[in-house]
Design an enzyme around this catalytic site. Sequence first.
Site, PDB file in Angstrom:
ATOM      1  N   THR A 225      38.987  26.858  23.607  1.00 16.59           N
ATOM      2  CA  THR A 225      40.281  26.626  24.248  1.00 16.59           C
ATOM      3  C   THR A 225      41.354  27.365  23.448  1.00 16.59           C
ATOM      4  O   THR A 225      41.297  27.406  22.222  1.00 16.59           O
ATOM      5  CB  THR A 225      40.604  25.130  24.292  1.00 16.59           C
ATOM      6  OG1 THR A 225      39.662  24.478  25.155  1.00 16.59           O
ATOM      7  CG2 THR A 225      42.012  24.864  24.803  1.00 16.59           C
TER       8      THR A 225
ATOM      9  N   GLY B 242      45.708  23.991  20.456  1.00 12.93           N
ATOM     10  CA  GLY B 242      45.623  23.719  21.888  1.00 12.93           C
ATOM     11  C   GLY B 242      45.259  22.285  22.217  1.00 12.93           C
ATOM     12  O   GLY B 242      45.155  21.921  23.390  1.00 12.93           O
TER      13      GLY B 242
ATOM     14  N   LYS C 276      45.156  35.442  10.592  1.00 13.11           N
ATOM     15  CA  LYS C 276      44.654  34.073  10.491  1.00 13.11           C
ATOM     16  C   LYS C 276      43.778  33.848   9.257  1.00 13.11           C
ATOM     17  O   LYS C 276      43.380  32.716   8.983  1.00 13.11           O
ATOM     18  CB  LYS C 276      43.828  33.741  11.747  1.00 13.11           C
ATOM     19  CG  LYS C 276      44.568  33.933  13.069  1.00 13.11           C
ATOM     20  CD  LYS C 276      45.688  32.940  13.221  1.00 13.11           C
ATOM     21  CE  LYS C 276      46.416  33.124  14.549  1.00 13.11           C
ATOM     22  NZ  LYS C 276      45.577  32.808  15.707  1.00 13.11           N
TER      23      LYS C 276
ATOM     24  N   LYS D 255      41.694  24.192  13.382  1.00  7.94           N
ATOM     25  CA  LYS D 255      41.775  24.400  14.812  1.00  7.94           C
ATOM     26  C   LYS D 255      42.560  23.247  15.433  1.00  7.94           C
ATOM     27  O   LYS D 255      42.796  22.251  14.784  1.00  7.94           O
ATOM     28  CB  LYS D 255      40.368  24.459  15.436  1.00  7.94           C
ATOM     29  CG  LYS D 255      39.599  25.716  15.044  1.00  7.94           C
ATOM     30  CD  LYS D 255      38.207  25.770  15.662  1.00  7.94           C
ATOM     31  CE  LYS D 255      38.199  25.545  17.152  1.00  7.94           C
ATOM     32  NZ  LYS D 255      39.077  26.489  17.880  1.00  7.94           N
TER      33      LYS D 255
ATOM     34  N   GLY E 143      38.418  30.560  19.018  1.00 12.41           N
ATOM     35  CA  GLY E 143      39.369  31.106  18.062  1.00 12.41           C
ATOM     36  C   GLY E 143      39.639  30.093  16.969  1.00 12.41           C
ATOM     37  O   GLY E 143      38.980  29.050  16.879  1.00 12.41           O
TER      38      GLY E 143
ATOM     39  N   GLU F  46      36.041  20.736  21.023  1.00  9.08           N
ATOM     40  CA  GLU F  46      35.624  21.998  20.420  1.00  9.08           C
ATOM     41  C   GLU F  46      34.590  21.760  19.323  1.00  9.08           C
ATOM     42  O   GLU F  46      33.625  22.514  19.192  1.00  9.08           O
ATOM     43  CB  GLU F  46      36.846  22.724  19.850  1.00  9.08           C
ATOM     44  CG  GLU F  46      37.742  23.323  20.926  1.00  9.08           C
ATOM     45  CD  GLU F  46      39.034  23.893  20.380  1.00  9.08           C
ATOM     46  OE1 GLU F  46      39.605  24.785  21.035  1.00  9.08           O
ATOM     47  OE2 GLU F  46      39.488  23.446  19.303  1.00  9.08           O
TER      48      GLU F  46
END
Length: 224
Positions: free
Chosen positions: A14, A84, A108, A81, A69, A90
């Site tokens: 996502t 989102g 990143k 992470k 990602g 995830e």
Amino acid sequence: MPLVEDGMRVGLGTGTTAHWFILGLAQRVSAGLSIRAVATSTASAELAAAHGIRVEELGADGLDIAVDGADSVDPELRLIKGRGGAMVREKIVATAAARFVVIVDDSKVAGRLHGRVPVEIVTFGSARTVRVLRERTSLDFSLRTGDDGLLVRTDNGNLIADSDEAILEDPSALAAVIEAIPGCAGHGLFVGITDLVLVGHADGSVERRSATTPAPGDTVDAGG
């Protein structure tokens, strides 16, 4: 060899990177690639289905690969992470996959994880949970709100508490502290999960960082 091959069960992440990966994967599906996909959010599921990718629930047999990602990556391939808001799903998908691949640009990647650490918390007792998070982690957590000023809810119906910006000295220890707090359904620290990180640079080159040995010939875009 492409990351995604015919007949694979693929976990779809996502966020921005996942969005473009899904579109690239859809092009290969329209050209004849046959896969089954599991999405980590309603948004990713809808995007994939709209572009002809078969989306199904995560089964007991797991997945061949998951691609996503990250907001921050350190040299040990630990991640932050959850920008989102889908970090719990995830993580379920990433750990269900035989191989978890992360795609990021070089902004990143750093020597230490840094940024806001998101925690998904159940609604009941959320004020108390946030207080305990602050006390036990020494980070300043607060509930996430949207542009409309309302509390953000995950696809699981839970709330999200974000820490303040921080450089993490010991991500593994922080993850263990958060996991021990009742009311925390999950968090955005991914420790010991990532198999391969593909780092894109401004000159167009791609660096492969692996927990073991990179698979020969891996290509970056949607497995193509």
